[in-house]
Design a protein around this motif. Structure first.
Motif, PDB file in Angstrom:
ATOM      1  N   SER B 363     -17.527  -2.135 -11.726  1.00  0.00           N
ATOM      2  CA  SER B 363     -17.893  -0.780 -12.161  1.00  0.00           C
ATOM      3  C   SER B 363     -16.706  -0.032 -12.743  1.00  0.00           C
ATOM      4  N   CYS B 364     -15.500  -0.430 -12.363  1.00  0.00           N
ATOM      5  CA  CYS B 364     -14.321   0.259 -12.877  1.00  0.00           C
ATOM      6  C   CYS B 364     -13.169  -0.742 -12.956  1.00  0.00           C
ATOM      7  N   PHE B 365     -12.673  -0.992 -14.144  1.00  0.00           N
ATOM      8  CA  PHE B 365     -11.659  -2.032 -14.349  1.00  0.00           C
ATOM      9  C   PHE B 365     -10.327  -1.362 -14.652  1.00  0.00           C
ATOM     10  N   MET B 366      -9.407  -1.420 -13.706  1.00  0.00           N
ATOM     11  CA  MET B 366      -8.139  -0.711 -13.856  1.00  0.00           C
ATOM     12  C   MET B 366      -7.004  -1.737 -13.872  1.00  0.00           C
ATOM     13  N   ALA B 367      -6.660  -2.229 -15.053  1.00  0.00           N
ATOM     14  CA  ALA B 367      -5.539  -3.157 -15.165  1.00  0.00           C
ATOM     15  C   ALA B 367      -4.471  -2.505 -16.038  1.00  0.00           C
ATOM     16  N   ASN B 368      -3.356  -2.176 -15.432  1.00  0.00           N
ATOM     17  CA  ASN B 368      -2.258  -1.547 -16.157  1.00  0.00           C
ATOM     18  C   ASN B 368      -0.985  -1.746 -15.337  1.00  0.00           C
ATOM     19  N   TRP B 369       0.080  -1.059 -15.724  1.00  0.00           N
ATOM     20  CA  TRP B 369       1.351  -1.268 -15.015  1.00  0.00           C
ATOM     21  C   TRP B 369       1.744  -0.051 -14.199  1.00  0.00           C
ATOM     22  N   ASP B 370       0.804   0.881 -13.976  1.00  0.00           N
ATOM     23  CA  ASP B 370       1.095   2.047 -13.133  1.00  0.00           C
ATOM     24  C   ASP B 370       0.991   1.656 -11.663  1.00  0.00           C
ATOM     25  N   ASP B 371       1.510   2.526 -10.790  1.00  0.00           N
ATOM     26  CA  ASP B 371       1.449   2.178  -9.373  1.00  0.00           C
ATOM     27  C   ASP B 371       0.006   2.255  -8.886  1.00  0.00           C
ATOM     28  N   LYS B 372      -0.271   1.490  -7.838  1.00  0.00           N
ATOM     29  CA  LYS B 372      -1.665   1.317  -7.423  1.00  0.00           C
ATOM     30  C   LYS B 372      -2.235   2.551  -6.733  1.00  0.00           C
ATOM     31  N   THR B 374      -1.749   5.652  -7.708  1.00  0.00           N
ATOM     32  CA  THR B 374      -2.267   6.455  -8.819  1.00  0.00           C
ATOM     33  C   THR B 374      -3.602   5.886  -9.297  1.00  0.00           C
ATOM     34  N   ASN B 375      -3.650   4.573  -9.384  1.00  0.00           N
ATOM     35  CA  ASN B 375      -4.884   3.944  -9.854  1.00  0.00           C
ATOM     36  C   ASN B 375      -6.049   4.137  -8.882  1.00  0.00           C
ATOM     37  N   MET B 376      -5.748   4.214  -7.565  1.00  0.00           N
ATOM     38  CA  MET B 376      -6.823   4.472  -6.593  1.00  0.00           C
ATOM     39  C   MET B 376      -7.493   5.803  -6.915  1.00  0.00           C
ATOM     40  N   SER B 377      -6.666   6.820  -7.185  1.00  0.00           N
ATOM     41  CA  SER B 377      -7.221   8.142  -7.486  1.00  0.00           C
ATOM     42  C   SER B 377      -8.042   8.088  -8.769  1.00  0.00           C
ATOM     43  N   ARG B 378      -7.549   7.339  -9.763  1.00  0.00           N
ATOM     44  CA  ARG B 378      -8.303   7.216 -11.014  1.00  0.00           C
ATOM     45  C   ARG B 378      -9.656   6.548 -10.784  1.00  0.00           C
ATOM     46  N   ASN B 396      -0.851  -8.767  -1.591  1.00  0.00           N
ATOM     47  CA  ASN B 396       0.566  -8.392  -1.547  1.00  0.00           C
ATOM     48  C   ASN B 396       0.828  -7.266  -0.536  1.00  0.00           C
ATOM     49  N   PRO B 397       1.607  -7.561   0.527  1.00  0.00           N
ATOM     50  CA  PRO B 397       1.822  -6.550   1.571  1.00  0.00           C
ATOM     51  C   PRO B 397       2.517  -5.286   1.056  1.00  0.00           C
ATOM     52  N   VAL B 398       3.321  -5.429   0.014  1.00  0.00           N
ATOM     53  CA  VAL B 398       4.019  -4.261  -0.529  1.00  0.00           C
ATOM     54  C   VAL B 398       3.015  -3.303  -1.170  1.00  0.00           C
ATOM     55  N   GLU B 399       2.101  -3.847  -1.961  1.00  0.00           N
ATOM     56  CA  GLU B 399       1.077  -3.007  -2.579  1.00  0.00           C
ATOM     57  C   GLU B 399       0.206  -2.342  -1.520  1.00  0.00           C
ATOM     58  N   GLN B 405       0.390   4.385   2.364  1.00  0.00           N
ATOM     59  CA  GLN B 405       1.278   5.522   2.525  1.00  0.00           C
ATOM     60  C   GLN B 405       0.844   6.692   1.646  1.00  0.00           C
ATOM     61  N   LEU B 406       0.502   6.394   0.397  1.00  0.00           N
ATOM     62  CA  LEU B 406       0.214   7.482  -0.548  1.00  0.00           C
ATOM     63  C   LEU B 406      -1.265   7.877  -0.568  1.00  0.00           C
ATOM     64  N   CYS B 407      -2.142   6.979  -0.175  1.00  0.00           N
ATOM     65  CA  CYS B 407      -3.574   7.302  -0.108  1.00  0.00           C
ATOM     66  C   CYS B 407      -4.111   6.900   1.262  1.00  0.00           C
ATOM     67  N   PRO B 408      -3.747   7.626   2.309  1.00  0.00           N
ATOM     68  CA  PRO B 408      -4.159   7.203   3.660  1.00  0.00           C
ATOM     69  C   PRO B 408      -5.674   7.182   3.858  1.00  0.00           C
ATOM     70  N   GLU B 409      -6.413   7.843   2.969  1.00  0.00           N
ATOM     71  CA  GLU B 409      -7.881   7.833   3.128  1.00  0.00           C
ATOM     72  C   GLU B 409      -8.467   6.475   2.767  1.00  0.00           C
ATOM     73  N   VAL B 410      -7.773   5.714   1.920  1.00  0.00           N
ATOM     74  CA  VAL B 410      -8.276   4.408   1.505  1.00  0.00           C
ATOM     75  C   VAL B 410      -8.094   3.410   2.655  1.00  0.00           C
ATOM     76  N   ALA B 411      -9.134   2.631   2.940  1.00  0.00           N
ATOM     77  CA  ALA B 411      -9.009   1.586   3.959  1.00  0.00           C
ATOM     78  C   ALA B 411      -8.338   0.370   3.328  1.00  0.00           C
ATOM     79  N   VAL B 412      -7.279  -0.104   3.972  1.00  0.00           N
ATOM     80  CA  VAL B 412      -6.538  -1.240   3.429  1.00  0.00           C
ATOM     81  C   VAL B 412      -6.406  -2.306   4.517  1.00  0.00           C
ATOM     82  N   PRO B 413      -7.313  -3.270   4.558  1.00  0.00           N
ATOM     83  CA  PRO B 413      -7.237  -4.278   5.612  1.00  0.00           C
ATOM     84  C   PRO B 413      -6.029  -5.204   5.437  1.00  0.00           C
ATOM     85  N   GLU B 414      -5.458  -5.632   6.551  1.00  0.00           N
ATOM     86  CA  GLU B 414      -4.440  -6.674   6.508  1.00  0.00           C
ATOM     87  C   GLU B 414      -5.116  -7.965   6.065  1.00  0.00           C
ATOM     88  N   MET B 415      -4.464  -8.710   5.165  1.00  0.00           N
ATOM     89  CA  MET B 415      -5.065  -9.947   4.678  1.00  0.00           C
ATOM     90  C   MET B 415      -4.208 -11.132   5.103  1.00  0.00           C
TER      91      MET B 415
END
Lengths: 84, 642
Positions: B363-372, B374-378, B396-399, B405-415
């Motif tokens: 539904s939304c394809f966000m491929a670019n070189w901005d930080d992720k 920012t892309n979550m908000s987009r 990627n654990p860094v991503e 850290q920047l979008c604490p509302e987003v759920a980010v499961p450990e993989m």
């Protein structure tokens, strides 16, 4: 492995008391919050920590006077020896 | 001390299993509770409340939560939960409260006395009605079934007893609903592990397991929109029934299952309440490289990424894509968030034949070189949903850390590092629990496709052709080319049984040969109603004068007896005829393992042309007179390469 020392650390975790000290004479009346629910929590934590499982009869025996470190220690030592 | 955030990630990764991490974390939480507002702990707490916690850790977190709540007044939702149980419900209730805190929900809980649920519901003056809950949770064990049949009962009588059992619960729901008008969550029966009838437990009309399974079915059918049936039986089955039903704890403390399993029970129950309160997630945001396929598309190219049948890792990525697709089919939105050049990333969706997900799934394809972050908000803005509706999956654990850290509302499961565990690592969180699945949630065309498939099965005959027809086989024809080179090389070097000549070629040789005008290469991929088998057959043929010499013909044994050989022959005849060739020449070189194809050419109507080496037989099919194509049950053919 000094079972009594390790058991004390399990007690501290279960009863959430860093300075809790137990010995063979300790019973439920000496430890704040040692009720029947805490007894279950204690058994689960002890079984996990020492990788043992107590048979039903031993679980009943441990409940004498709602909780008794001496009995627990005896049963645990025997169980650890039998298991490992 | 380590950074708290890193500590929590480690905790989540091992599900609290590392005692050193847990000790450090406890120390941090204690220190936080000493600060004025415990703000960092308050913010981090939902991340600690993960599924699959061990019981002792969960109980400890419950205490921390209590202290946190004593310090900071709860301002979020506070629904009233009544729990009526046929067993001791206190430990479960405490854990449900813990798991609800993940959604910033702090319930007020009422529990009935042990085993008094009927009285509580029937007596209009009971405590239950004074409490007036928003949610009524009714839960028991198999011991609470009231109409258990006897082995001598006729099947009709058993059916009546099933009805009576379901009817009893239904009556309780009706009364409670009349008086309370609240949402009812009815736990179904977890089947016991013991099967005194052995296999007949599921066969005999009065087998206890079969009886409970039928009651569970009946409960689902009887439940209207105000009743949610909580599938406890599936939890027990997932854990393992003997482990779930640790009788010692029922005997000792009337617990419904082993304490270690209560956390799973509570997480699942809490997820249903959170869904009712509108906390379910709506969108799965997927990274691409090493999340949907193995490797980096920008570096490795279409032919270099790992995706598809044959390699365990490639299959794992396919399985994960299928899982994502299944989510989309039930109404979960999919989005892509990847550090990539958009056109290169999209090319995989458009051109890679093994991709399960297609561009129109996203539904939304966000491929670019901005930080992720920012892309979550987009993505949230573009889909017009909140950040708290997103689940972000990235290997990627860094991503992951940046987004947390920047979008604490987003759920980010450990993989897990192993893609084979990606499905588990998302699914276990129960992020997308839905109150109901309305037809609008499901994509219409696919809904109709499914009914067509069922119709086909119904009409399918018991003969082989009828069966093959019901499979709805789809074949895709292509040449050996860079994208399938690895898979072809693998088949050529591994296939032993359905392999006429067992000639091996390296990927480099194969690549050279595929570009040589004197060679014709053919690959066949097969899919059916049950899924995609991927690339399963390779033919390499040399063109010499007026002949097509079949140098290599092999097929994966997983698609034996589906008429693929006949289908491939038709194709070879078509190609050879188009090129003005007059005959096909085949060769069978026996090995220890390829006996199954010794009659291959004979069966296909070739004529024997003797041996040129001892044991090696030669075969010819003349094309001078037109040939009737071999009948086969391939329903649809897609030709990629001519």
């Amino acid at each position: 492995m000094d079972i009594e020392v390790e058991l004390q650390s399990v007690f501290r975790e279960v009863f959430d008391a860093d300075d809790l000290c137990i010995d063979r004479a300790t019973t439920a009346t000496d430890v704040e919050g040692w009720d029947s629910m805490a007894q279950i929590n204690l058994i689960v934590a002890v079984e996990k920590h020492f990788s043992v499982k107590f048979p039903a009869a031993e679980l009943s025996e441990m409940r004498q006077g709602d909780g008794n470190v001496g009995i627990l220690l005896d049963l645990l030592s025997a169980r650890v020896e039998a298991t490992h | 001390m380590k950074d708290a955030s890193e500590l929590i990630d480690q905790f989540a990764n091992r599900r609290g299993g590392d005692p050193d991490v847990w000790k450090e974390l406890q120390a941090w939480m204690k220190a936080e509770l000493q600060t004025d507002d415990a703000g960092a702990l308050q913010a981090a707490f939902p991340r600690l409340v993960i599924p699959g916690l061990d019981y002792t850790t969960a109980v400890s977190l419950q205490r921390t939560l209590k202290r946190l709540r004593a310090k900071i007044k709860h301002t979020g939702q506070a629904p009233k939960l009544a729990i009526l149980g046929g067993y001791t419900t206190a430990p479960l209730a405490g854990l449900v409260e813990l798991y609800l805190s993940a959604g910033q929900v702090a319930p007020i809980v009422y529990q009935s006395d042990y085993g008094t649920w009927r009285q509580e519901v029937l007596d209009p003056d009971s405590e239950l009605y004074r409490f007036a809950p928003d949610f009524l949770i009714i839960t028991g064990t198999w011991r609470d079934a009231g109409h258990v049949p006897s082995l001598l009962d006729s099947p009709e009588l058993v059916a009546e007893k099933v009805q009576a059992e379901v009817g009893d619960w239904q009556e309780l729901w009706r009364i409670a609903n009349e008086r309370l008008g609240c949402q009812i969550i009815q736990c179904n029966f977890a089947l016991p592990p013991a099967r005194p009838l052995g296999n007949h437990d599921a066969r005999h009309a009065a087998g206890f397991g079969r009886y409970l399974a039928r009651v569970n079915d009946g409960l689902q059918d009887a439940a209207g929109p105000n009743v949610t049936v909580h599938d406890v039986d599936s939890l027990a089955a997932n854990v393992g029934r003997w482990e779930w039903h640790d009788e010692r704890f029922y005997n000792q403390a009337k617990l419904p299952c082993a304490p270690e399993c209560l956390t799973e029970y509570a997480h699942s129950l809490a997820s249903l309440v959170l869904a009712q309160l509108g906390h379910s997630r709506k969108c799965l945001v997927l990274d691409l490289d090493n999340t949907l396929w193995g490797g980096v598309i920008g570096d490795d190219g279409l032919g270099g990424i790992q995706l598809g049948q044959g390699e365990p890792e490639g299959e794992a990525f396919i399985a994960f894509q299928r899982y994502a697709r299944a989510l989309r089919e039930r109404g979960v939105l999919l989005a892509v968030c990847s550090k990539n050049t958009e056109s290169i990333a999209k090319e995989v969706f458009e051109k890679h034949t093994e991709m399960v997900l297609r561009l129109d799934d996203i539904s939304c394809f966000m491929a670019n070189w901005d930080d992720k972050a920012t892309n979550m908000s987009r993505i949230a803005a573009q889909l017009n949903i909140g950040l708290n509706s997103l689940v972000f999956v990235d290997d990627n654990p860094v991503e992951r850390a940046i987004v947390r850290q920047l979008c604490p509302e987003v759920a980010v499961p450990e993989m897990d590092k192993d893609p084979a565990n990606y499905i588990r690592d998302v699914d276990r969180h129960r992020y997308f629990q839905a109150v109901s699945l309305s037809p609008e949630d499901l994509k219409r065309t696919e809904f109709y496709q499914a009914s067509d498939a069922r119709r086909a099965l119904e009409t399918s005959a018991s003969d082989l052709n009828g069966f093959l027809k019901s499979l709805e086989l789809v074949a895709t024809l292509d040449h050996v080319q860079p994208m399938n080179l690895e898979r072809c090389a693998q088949l050529i070097n591994r296939s032993n049984q359905f392999n006429l000549t067992t000639r091996r070629y390296s990927a480099a040789e194969l690549s050279a040969l595929s570009k040589d005008p004197h060679w014709f290469t053919r690959t066949v991929s097969l899919s059916d109603r049950f899924g995609d088998s991927g690339l399963i057959s390779v033919v390499l043929a040399r063109i010499e004068d007026d002949s097509m010499l079949i140098d290599t013909w092999l097929m994966s044994c997983r698609v034996m007896k589906r008429g693929v050989e006949d289908f491939v022959l038709n194709d070879l005849v078509r190609v050879a005829t188009e090129r003005g060739l007059t005959r096909l020449l085949g060769e069978y070189r026996p090995t220890e393992k390829n006996g199954m194809v010794s009659q291959h050419y004979e069966n296909l109507g070739f004529e024997a042309r003797g041996e040129n080496e001892p044991g090696v037989t030669r075969w010819e099919l003349s094309l001078t007179a037109p040939l009737t194509p071999k009948p086969n049950q391939i329903q649809e053919v897609r030709i990629v390469g001519h």
